[in-house]
Design an enzyme around this catalytic site. Structure first.
Site, PDB file in Angstrom:
ATOM      1  N   ASP A  13       0.887  -1.169   0.000  1.00  0.00           N
ATOM      2  CA  ASP A  13       0.000   0.000   0.000  1.00  0.00           C
ATOM      3  C   ASP A  13       0.917   1.209   0.000  1.00  0.00           C
ATOM      4  OD1 ASP A  13      -1.533   2.187   0.655  1.00  0.00           O
ATOM      5  OD2 ASP A  13      -2.602   1.216   2.313  1.00  0.00           O
ATOM      6  N   HIS A  20      -8.280   5.077   2.587  1.00  0.00           N
ATOM      7  CA  HIS A  20      -7.664   3.749   2.507  1.00  0.00           C
ATOM      8  C   HIS A  20      -8.483   2.796   1.640  1.00  0.00           C
ATOM      9  CE1 HIS A  20      -4.423   4.229   5.454  1.00  0.00           C
ATOM     10  NE2 HIS A  20      -5.268   4.898   6.231  1.00  0.00           N
ATOM     11  N   GLN A  93       3.430   4.612   2.443  1.00  0.00           N
ATOM     12  CA  GLN A  93       3.310   4.114   3.828  1.00  0.00           C
ATOM     13  C   GLN A  93       3.927   2.742   4.085  1.00  0.00           C
ATOM     14  OE1 GLN A  93      -0.964   3.764   4.860  1.00  0.00           O
ATOM     15  NE2 GLN A  93      -0.713   1.581   4.572  1.00  0.00           N
ATOM     16  N   TYR A 227       2.469   1.426  14.442  1.00  0.00           N
ATOM     17  CA  TYR A 227       1.522   1.276  13.353  1.00  0.00           C
ATOM     18  C   TYR A 227       1.921   2.128  12.161  1.00  0.00           C
ATOM     19  CZ  TYR A 227      -2.549   1.480  10.465  1.00  0.00           C
ATOM     20  OH  TYR A 227      -3.382   1.417   9.381  1.00  0.00           O
ATOM     21  N   LYS A 230      -1.003  -1.733   7.051  1.00  0.00           N
ATOM     22  CA  LYS A 230      -1.576  -3.048   7.254  1.00  0.00           C
ATOM     23  C   LYS A 230      -0.700  -4.126   6.649  1.00  0.00           C
ATOM     24  CE  LYS A 230      -5.621  -3.294   8.837  1.00  0.00           C
ATOM     25  NZ  LYS A 230      -5.867  -1.874   8.723  1.00  0.00           N
ATOM     26  N   ASP A 285     -14.636   1.411   6.374  1.00  0.00           N
ATOM     27  CA  ASP A 285     -13.369   0.950   5.769  1.00  0.00           C
ATOM     28  C   ASP A 285     -13.361  -0.564   5.548  1.00  0.00           C
ATOM     29  OD1 ASP A 285     -12.535   3.577   5.884  1.00  0.00           O
ATOM     30  OD2 ASP A 285     -10.925   3.236   7.326  1.00  0.00           O
TER      31      ASP A 285
HETATM   32  C1  F6R Z   1      -6.014   1.154   6.906  1.00  0.00           C
HETATM   33  C2  F6R Z   1      -7.271   0.931   7.579  1.00  0.00           C
HETATM   34  C3  F6R Z   1      -8.138   2.087   7.871  1.00  0.00           C
HETATM   35  C4  F6R Z   1      -7.464   3.157   8.713  1.00  0.00           C
HETATM   36  C5  F6R Z   1      -8.452   4.282   9.077  1.00  0.00           C
HETATM   37  C6  F6R Z   1      -7.808   5.416   9.832  1.00  0.00           C
HETATM   38  O1  F6R Z   1      -5.561   0.028   6.251  1.00  0.00           O
HETATM   39  O2  F6R Z   1      -7.616  -0.147   7.894  1.00  0.00           O
HETATM   40  O3  F6R Z   1      -9.308   1.632   8.497  1.00  0.00           O
HETATM   41  O4  F6R Z   1      -6.910   2.590   9.853  1.00  0.00           O
HETATM   42  O5  F6R Z   1      -9.025   4.818   7.894  1.00  0.00           O
HETATM   43  O6  F6R Z   1      -6.733   5.860   9.095  1.00  0.00           O
HETATM   44  P1  F6R Z   1      -5.784   7.086   9.545  1.00  0.00           P
HETATM   45  O7  F6R Z   1      -5.302   6.807  10.926  1.00  0.00           O
HETATM   46  O8  F6R Z   1      -4.719   7.046   8.509  1.00  0.00           O
HETATM   47  O9  F6R Z   1      -6.639   8.319   9.485  1.00  0.00           O
HETATM   48 MG    MG Z   2      -4.051   2.148   3.228  1.00  0.00          MG
HETATM   49 MG    MG Z   3      -4.676  -2.310   2.369  1.00  0.00          MG
END
Ligand code: F6R
Ligand code: MG
Ligand code: MG
EC number: 3.1.3.11
Length: 370
Positions: A13, A20, A93, A227, A230, A285
């Site tokens: 990713d 995401h 990332q 973190y 993923k 998500d």
């Molecule tokens: C990423 C994922 C998403 C993020 C969520 C918060 O693979 O599973 O659910 O964890 O969108 O993302 P941030 O912390 O980047 O705002």
């Molecule tokens: Mg992502």
């Molecule tokens: Mg992914």
């Protein structure tokens, strides 16, 4: 004599579109452009599942080859430049190191590779998931290679009746063990039933020792010590003629199971089998997705893909996923929808704990009746 061909599936990713959920087409074009100019490859296919770019590569250089890993790394770096230009979400990332040093493992991307002497016909399925972890393959791999209620070939195909060997990795203690199915299945299930820690890395045909399946077992969050993204996994499975039939592989996804990795890598949800087109997780998500692309290898050429879950036969599995998703979501911030404290990728626990530390009364020391 047919060639020895290596099939490498390498994913990362390196920037989401939007958030995401998906991959911007410019990134896929960039990756195709770079790979098409490489003299190292016999063939390649670039695809995505959710926000992960998946490079499916064939070559004659074997597993863990520095040049192939370098090519994948350079491709991801070039795509990251595009992702930065478009200000895509989380650009770069999964590229943890600043420099490549011979092997892409441990640097962020996920890798699954098999080396095969092509049979008369060599059907393979490449499984790719988003919003989950490598242990998500444990249950389907068990069904495919050890459960006669899923794979009737284990019972009635003389070439499969001897069973398969499973290489299981302890992702925390960095150890591996081989279990032999069917003899060891009760012992093996003690471990693979805990997919956050133990993951099936490889499966081998017991009678002839040939590789049958290989998965990625990188745990990005653990490698980085914090973190950063993923560990959405990939897996390659050989099919037919002594290996499970294509339909026996896909059947393992007809009754969706719960996996870890939904919203903020901190929730459990059903793994939904979908086509590439439907692979962008949107609701909370998610829910987590799995795509299966089928190829016939022909002297290393990737004949395909066939988008295997693009089939109404999986509509009921998807409908069940949606029902399970409704139920799990109704639990909100409670387990088992939210993962146990030690498995969440996001936690405010230390913060909240330190704020409340003086309000906690130790009941062993307190003289007053509680
Ligand atoms: C990423 C994922 C998403 C993020 C969520 C918060 O693979 O599973 O659910 O964890 O969108 O993302 P941030 O912390 O980047 O705002
Ligand atoms: Mg992502
Ligand atoms: Mg992914």
């Amino acid at each position: 004599m047919d060639k020895t061909v290596t099939l490498s599936v390498i994913k990362a990713d390196i920037g989401g579109f939007v958030g995401h959920s998906g991959v911007h087409p410019e990134l896929l074009e960039k990756a195709k452009g770079i790979l098409s100019g490489s003299p190292l490859l016999i063939d390649f296919h670039v695809t995505h599942v959710g926000d992960d770019i998946n490079l499916i590569l064939t070559h004659e250089l074997g597993r863990n080859n520095g040049e192939i890993h370098q090519l994948a790394w350079d491709t991801f770096v070039a795509c990251t430049e595009v992702a930065k230009k478009l200000k895509l979400y989380g650009a770069g990332q999964d590229l943890l190191g600043d420099a490549f040093s011979g092997n892409i493992k441990g640097l962020g991307p996920g890798v699954a590779e098999i080396e095969v002497v092509e049979r008369k016909s060599e059907p393979v399925i490449v499984l790719m998931a988003d919003k989950t972890e490598p242990g998500a393959w444990n249950l389907p791999l068990y069904r495919i290679f050890a459960d006669p209620f899923n794979t009737i070939g284990l019972v009635i195909d003389p070439n499969m009746h001897g069973g398969f060997n499973f290489e299981v990795r302890d992702l925390i203690a960095h150890k591996k063990i081989i279990f032999s199915a069917p003899e060891d299945i009760y012992d093996m299930l003690v471990f693979i039933g805990a997919p956050g820690r133990y993951a099936i890395k490889r499966v081998f045909h017991k009678a002839n020792g040939q590789i049958a399946a290989s998965s990625s077992t990188q745990r990005l969050n653990l490698m980085a010590g914090r973190y950063v993204g993923k560990d959405d996994p990939v897996c390659i499975i050989r099919c037919q003629s002594g290996f499970p039939a294509v339909g026996e592989v896909l059947e393992a996804f007809a009754r969706p199971h719960l996996v870890s990795g939904w919203m903020r890598g901190s929730h459990s949800g059903p793994l939904m089998p979908v086509s590439v087109t439907n692979s962008c997780p949107t609701r909370f998500d998610g829910p987590p997705r799995v795509v299966a692309l089928g190829f016939q290898l022909a002297q290393g050429k990737l004949i395909g893909p066939q988008d295997m879950f693009d089939d109404p036969a999986f509509d009921r599995a998807r409908a069940l996923c949606n029902e399970i998703a409704d139920y799990m979501r109704s639990l909100g911030p409670f387990e088992p929808h939210r993962l146990p404290l030690d498995e969440m990728e996001y936690t405010t626990m230390p913060l909240v704990m330190s704020k409340l530390k003086d309000r906690f009364i130790d009941l062993r020391l307190s003289k007053t009746k509680s």
